[in-house]
Design an enzyme around this catalytic site. Structure first.
Site, PDB file in Angstrom:
ATOM      1  N   CYS A 190       6.662  -6.260 -19.621  1.00  0.00           N
ATOM      2  CA  CYS A 190       6.124  -5.010 -18.584  1.00  0.00           C
ATOM      3  C   CYS A 190       6.773  -5.276 -17.064  1.00  0.00           C
ATOM      4  O   CYS A 190       6.352  -4.597 -16.137  1.00  0.00           O
ATOM      5  CB  CYS A 190       4.653  -5.349 -18.328  1.00  0.00           C
TER       6      CYS A 190
ATOM      7  N   ARG B 120      11.795 -12.106  -4.699  1.00  0.00           N
ATOM      8  CA  ARG B 120      11.867 -10.638  -5.125  1.00  0.00           C
ATOM      9  C   ARG B 120      11.531  -9.641  -4.259  1.00  0.00           C
ATOM     10  O   ARG B 120      11.984  -8.466  -4.220  1.00  0.00           O
ATOM     11  CB  ARG B 120      11.030 -10.551  -6.456  1.00  0.00           C
TER      12      ARG B 120
ATOM     13  N   ARG C 289      -5.036  -6.983 -17.034  1.00  0.00           N
ATOM     14  CA  ARG C 289      -4.487  -8.157 -16.409  1.00  0.00           C
ATOM     15  C   ARG C 289      -5.631  -8.695 -15.050  1.00  0.00           C
ATOM     16  O   ARG C 289      -6.094  -7.819 -14.493  1.00  0.00           O
ATOM     17  CB  ARG C 289      -3.169  -8.184 -15.801  1.00  0.00           C
TER      18      ARG C 289
ATOM     19  N   GLU D 123       5.792 -15.494 -17.175  1.00  0.00           N
ATOM     20  CA  GLU D 123       6.663 -15.081 -15.914  1.00  0.00           C
ATOM     21  C   GLU D 123       6.933 -16.204 -14.939  1.00  0.00           C
ATOM     22  O   GLU D 123       7.458 -16.133 -14.134  1.00  0.00           O
ATOM     23  CB  GLU D 123       5.732 -14.058 -15.034  1.00  0.00           C
TER      24      GLU D 123
ATOM     25  N   ARG E 256      -2.688  -3.471 -13.646  1.00  0.00           N
ATOM     26  CA  ARG E 256      -2.764  -4.280 -12.325  1.00  0.00           C
ATOM     27  C   ARG E 256      -4.305  -4.137 -11.606  1.00  0.00           C
ATOM     28  O   ARG E 256      -4.053  -3.751 -10.458  1.00  0.00           O
ATOM     29  CB  ARG E 256      -1.567  -4.179 -11.349  1.00  0.00           C
TER      30      ARG E 256
ATOM     31  N   ASN F 222       9.752  -9.376 -13.460  1.00  0.00           N
ATOM     32  CA  ASN F 222       9.667  -9.705 -11.827  1.00  0.00           C
ATOM     33  C   ASN F 222       9.820 -10.802 -11.247  1.00  0.00           C
ATOM     34  O   ASN F 222      10.416 -11.350 -10.456  1.00  0.00           O
ATOM     35  CB  ASN F 222       8.735  -8.523 -11.379  1.00  0.00           C
ATOM     36  N   ASP F 223       8.718 -11.515 -11.950  1.00  0.00           N
ATOM     37  CA  ASP F 223       8.361 -13.065 -11.332  1.00  0.00           C
ATOM     38  C   ASP F 223       9.517 -13.814 -12.415  1.00  0.00           C
ATOM     39  O   ASP F 223       9.857 -14.832 -11.523  1.00  0.00           O
ATOM     40  CB  ASP F 223       6.950 -13.271 -11.543  1.00  0.00           C
TER      41      ASP F 223
ATOM     42  N   HIS G  20       0.871  -1.136  -0.027  1.00  0.00           N
ATOM     43  CA  HIS G  20       0.108  -0.113  -0.091  1.00  0.00           C
ATOM     44  C   HIS G  20       0.838   1.256   0.032  1.00  0.00           C
ATOM     45  O   HIS G  20       0.685   2.198  -0.657  1.00  0.00           O
ATOM     46  CB  HIS G  20      -0.584   0.020   1.191  1.00  0.00           C
TER      47      HIS G  20
HETATM   48  C1  PEP Z   1       5.900  -9.127 -13.226  1.00  0.00           C
HETATM   49  O1  PEP Z   1       6.022 -10.335 -12.641  1.00  0.00           O
HETATM   50  O2  PEP Z   1       7.147  -8.792 -14.106  1.00  0.00           O
HETATM   51  C2  PEP Z   1       4.848  -8.244 -13.407  1.00  0.00           C
HETATM   52  C3  PEP Z   1       4.792  -7.257 -14.285  1.00  0.00           C
HETATM   53  O3  PEP Z   1       3.825  -8.535 -12.541  1.00  0.00           O
HETATM   54  P1  PEP Z   1       3.882  -7.856 -11.216  1.00  0.00           P
HETATM   55  O4  PEP Z   1       5.093  -7.216 -10.551  1.00  0.00           O
HETATM   56  O5  PEP Z   1       2.702  -7.530 -10.813  1.00  0.00           O
HETATM   57  O6  PEP Z   1       4.046  -9.411 -10.488  1.00  0.00           O
HETATM   58 MG    MG Z   2       4.259 -10.659 -11.821  1.00  0.00          MG
END
Ligand code: PEP
Ligand code: MG
Length: 581
Positions: free
Chosen positions: A503, A466, A333, A432, A297, A455-456, A190
């Site tokens: 992304c 992460r 998404r 991902e 998101r 990211n994932d 948040h």
């Molecule tokens: C990611 O995993 O790269 C992604 C964009 O989704 P989030 O960061 O919302 O998990």
């Molecule tokens: Mg992700």
């Protein structure tokens, strides 16, 4: 001088005296009172409820003005609960029946409520944070221990906190809060969302910064590098002050790019889109020159609200974004709840490995009514613009097929009910997980587009959480395994002539733009503040230059070599990105 490293979630420099927020729970001992004191305790409690409600109404009003109605709706739950007759009689009964103080009644009754929330479905369990928030407000008003209020500050400060409740963050005085440093949290907490929405330079995941500084100490927050400098010397303060000024001037200098295309010097046009969490952020994407939304998101509608959003709530939010983008692509998404998007410590039955647990599409496929509500809203809203739908965390073909089958079911229901919806919406998936990346050729036959979530993808390829600061140095997009997976996904998409974008945060870092361009990526989606810098790089190079860089990277076998090489190449064409104090 002490330098603490965390995760920068909002860029920029802030230098100011610290306000240290203590968010430790109040410890209320059970003290018995004589029977004839009960009425006085009840009167004290009523007064505390009255004062708390007035504070909340004021906070809500200021939040509407500063951030908007959506963020301010956080307080509806607080106000509703404080006005609840049942709660009030529970307080009174506890005082009279147990011969206890008002403080003790507040603590026991609200702890009971918190327990009940924890027994509810997982996404509602997150509301327990708000119950604690109400408890703290009431206790503060009862004990008269006024904590530092972040809503009414008289001078510029940076805030250091262990963690922040939603109402603390949303009620902050933007004019005087120049920066934030938080021990807990990750980029999707948040606090991070509100900080980004307000543009406050912020660093999270610092583990113990709040216990290492005292109120009034001068602190430097470097949101770009994720650094917090405690007890800085005069030289460092001057250097950072100059850097802050240069960054502001540099950001303004990129404003001229807004209307220009993201086109390489040899004429290849790249799509540059924005990532958003709330509908209001769509405006920022446009302001920064983004051409559409590459990642919306949607789970933040759940996280930012005290109840499950209705179909209508979701429909309105999606429609607002689609209409703002008038025919330009908006990739929506589906819910990506779970893992880091819960407070695990407060979830009903914490999972041992939440990142490997019931998150994202898995959670939706186990909660079909919730999933269907979102899909109905999405299919209905899609008639108002160029909506694309995307499923997160797909790890196998049957999983994608199952999600698509639910979507088909929902479309059939709408058809039967004679409700307008869009039947031909492109349906894509996030890539991902390594399993999705390795099977990209197979997936490409069934999906309309890929969006690479680095990211994932990095987390699962390298087995590095992460959000865990203890292993954050191992979390790197330049690991050759990660680059190979990305390269293969892009190639598979090209072979099957489907769209592919990226992304994850990797796409927002100018150091990786050359490599990604050279690997054939033609669509980038990143947070709005990063759009101008990425555009600047794209416009400064030719595609053949970028291809050479990518080829060279493919010959290197260590992340250090790759990082150093990409840094030197990027620095040559974009030295301003390396402004240092
Ligand atoms: C990611 O995993 O790269 C992604 C964009 O989704 P989030 O960061 O919302 O998990
Ligand atoms: Mg992700």
């Amino acid at each position: 001088m002490k330098i603490k490293k965390g995760i920068g979630v909002c860029p920029g420099v802030a230098i100011a005296p610290a306000v240290v927020i203590d968010t430790e729970d109040f410890d209320i001992p059970q003290r018995h009172i004589p029977t004839d004191h009960a009425q006085a305790e009840i009167a004290r409690l009523k007064n505390a409820v009255h004062v708390s409600k007035a504070e909340l109404l004021d906070l809500q009003k200021r939040t509407v003005e500063r951030i908007g109605k959506e963020a301010a709706s956080i307080f509806d739950f607080h106000l509703g609960l404080l006005s609840d007759k049942i709660l009030q009689s529970k307080f009174t009964d506890t005082i009279t029946g147990g011969h206890v103080t008002a403080e003790y009644a507040v603590a026991t009754v609200l702890r009971g409520y918190a327990k009940e929330f924890l027994a509810m479905p997982q996404y509602l369990a997150e509301r327990v944070k708000d119950v604690y928030d109400i408890e703290k407000r009431l206790l503060r008003n009862l004990t008269g221990q006024r904590k530092q209020s972040l809503g009414h500050l008289r001078q510029d400060v940076v805030v250091l906190a262990h963690d922040m409740t939603p109402s603390q963050t949303a009620g902050m005085d933007r004019k005087h809060i120049l920066g934030m440093a938080i021990d807990a949290g990750g980029p999707t907490s948040h606090t991070a969302i509100v900080a980004r929405a307000m543009g406050i330079p912020t660093v999270v995941s610092l583990s113990d910064v709040s216990s290492e500084a005292a109120g009034g100490d001068i602190v430097i927050i470097d949101g770009n590098r994720g650094l917090v400098i405690l007890q800085p010397d005069a030289k460092t303060i001057n250097e950072y002050a100059r850097l802050g000024q240069e960054q502001v001037e540099f950001a303004h200098s990129l404003d001229v790019l807004r209307e220009l295309p993201a086109e390489t010097k040899d004429g290849h046009v790249i799509s540059l889109l924005g990532n958003i969490e709330f509908p209001d952020e769509a405006e920022k994407v446009i302001e920064k020159g983004g051409q559409g939304i590459g990642l919306y998101r949607t789970e933040f509608l759940y996280l930012g609200s005290d109840r499950e959003p209705t179909e209508e709530d979701q429909y309105k939010a999606y429609r607002q974004v689609l209409e703002r983008f008038k025919g330009r692509t908006v990739v929506i998404r589906t819910l990506d709840l779970g893992a880091d998007k819960y407070t695990q410590s407060r979830a009903r039955s914490p999972e041992r490995n939440p990142m490997l647990g019931c998150r994202s599409i898995r959670l939706c496929l186990q909660n079909i009514p919730m999933f269907k509500t979102q899909l109905r809203a999405l299919l209905r809203a899609a008639v108002h613009g160029d909506a694309w739908i995307m499923f997160p965390l797909i790890s196998s073909i049957p999983e994608f097929r199952q999600a698509k089958a639910v979507l088909k079911d929902v479309a059939e229901d709408l058809e039967e009910e004679n409700i307008a919806y869009r039947a031909d919406m492109p349906v894509g998936m996030m890539v991902e997980t390594p399993s999705a990346a390795l099977m990209a050729d197979t997936f490409a036959k069934e999906v309309d587009f890929f969006s690479i979530g680095t990211n994932d993808l990095i987390q699962y390829t390298l087995a590095v959480d992460r959000g865990n600061e203890k292993v954050s140095s191992l979390f790197t997009p330049t690991n050759p395994a990660v680059i190979r997976l990305i390269a293969e996904v892009i190639k598979a998409a090209h072979r099957h002539r489907i769209d592919v974008s990226l992304c994850g945060e990797m796409g927002a870092n100018p150091e990786y733009t050359l490599l990604l361009l050279g690997l054939g990526l033609e669509k980038f989606s990143c947070s709005p503040p990063s759009i101008p810098e990425i555009k600047k790089i794209i416009r400064s190079v030719t595609l053949s230059q970028a291809r050479k860089v990518a080829q060279r990277v493919m010959d290197l076998d260590s992340e250090t070599e790759i990082t150093n090489y990409l840094r030197s190449q990027t620095r040559r064409i974009f030295p301003e990105a390396y402004m240092e104090p």
